[in-house]
Write a protein that holds these residues in place. Sequence first.
Motif: not given
Length: 345
Positions: A119, A121, A223-224, A226, A235
């Motif tokens: 995830q 940051d 935060d949403n 990966m 991503s």
Amino acid sequence: MSAGVVTEAEGLTPAWLGEALGGRVDDVVAAPVGTGQIGTCYRLTLTGDGVPASVLVKLPAADQGSRDLLAGAYRGELVFYADIAPTVAVRVPTCHYAAITPGSGDFVLVMEDLAPAVQGDQIGGCTVAQARDAVTNLAGLHGPRWSDPTLQDYDHLTLQSPADIDLLTELAPSTTELFVEGLGDLVSLEDRATLRECAEVVGPWSYARGERYALVHGDYRLDNLMFHPDGASGSVALDWQTLSLGLPARDLAYFVGTSLDPEARRAHERDLVAAYHRALLGHGVTGHDLEECWEDYRFSMVQGPLVATFGCAYGTRSERGDRMFATMVARSCAAIRDLGTLSLV
């Protein structure tokens, strides 16, 4: 045949999972993921035949009042995975199973486990390479259905109405003061002034540039997302409960403005906007040149303070949350000043 809706972890039995996944599950081990503020999420490790080794399961909030309040957002996310995601090119987790009880906030969503992806940051920020990958992926949400009038056939997807904008305009100044008072010294005096200026232009800002619209994630931030642990591209975007229609550059400005420290943003934002624009053209967008895209990006930077102040003032407070919102505001307010955003409203 549908496996039906499960709303508690206890209901995620081998029998139910086998039916939902279309295989045989002999054993399941569940571990909670995240903080569970607007729902609960579990990583399930499975043994059996014809099923993934692990999946992520999203369930509604435990509190019934919160569940009922969030029913529309839950329904919107399920509609996205079932009906909208196949029509766009943004990378999202594979949805294995989704069901919701009509007229309620009871739902279950079984998704691909993206491990070992990590995830993003929000406080730490990201590299320029990660930002470029994320904005290119974002174009896959906006481009394929750019200004597509059939998007408004979905009941939950609408452009902001005058009533919505009027309410936002009314609440913005008081919400800003709640934010400033709540975070105290975490917000600089310079940023406080910028926040108050933004609150005063929310109305005209919301009405402007309505001739261009697309699917807008609404909370497209680190935060949403990966990312591959080795830094490779690819991503994946998560959390589709805030999907709406609006000026596409709101997502772009919100992501870049809140993800990069000012020095890195200043050095690379034109290249990032250009990469996003090239990807838009690759998805068939016409009549939207790079200069217009850049101006939309500058104009849309108000999205950062708007989402952060409302999210913090009316959401569940936490120490990390306070630091996160303060960081988002500091970065996006610096961008607003650097780019002369308020002069465009």
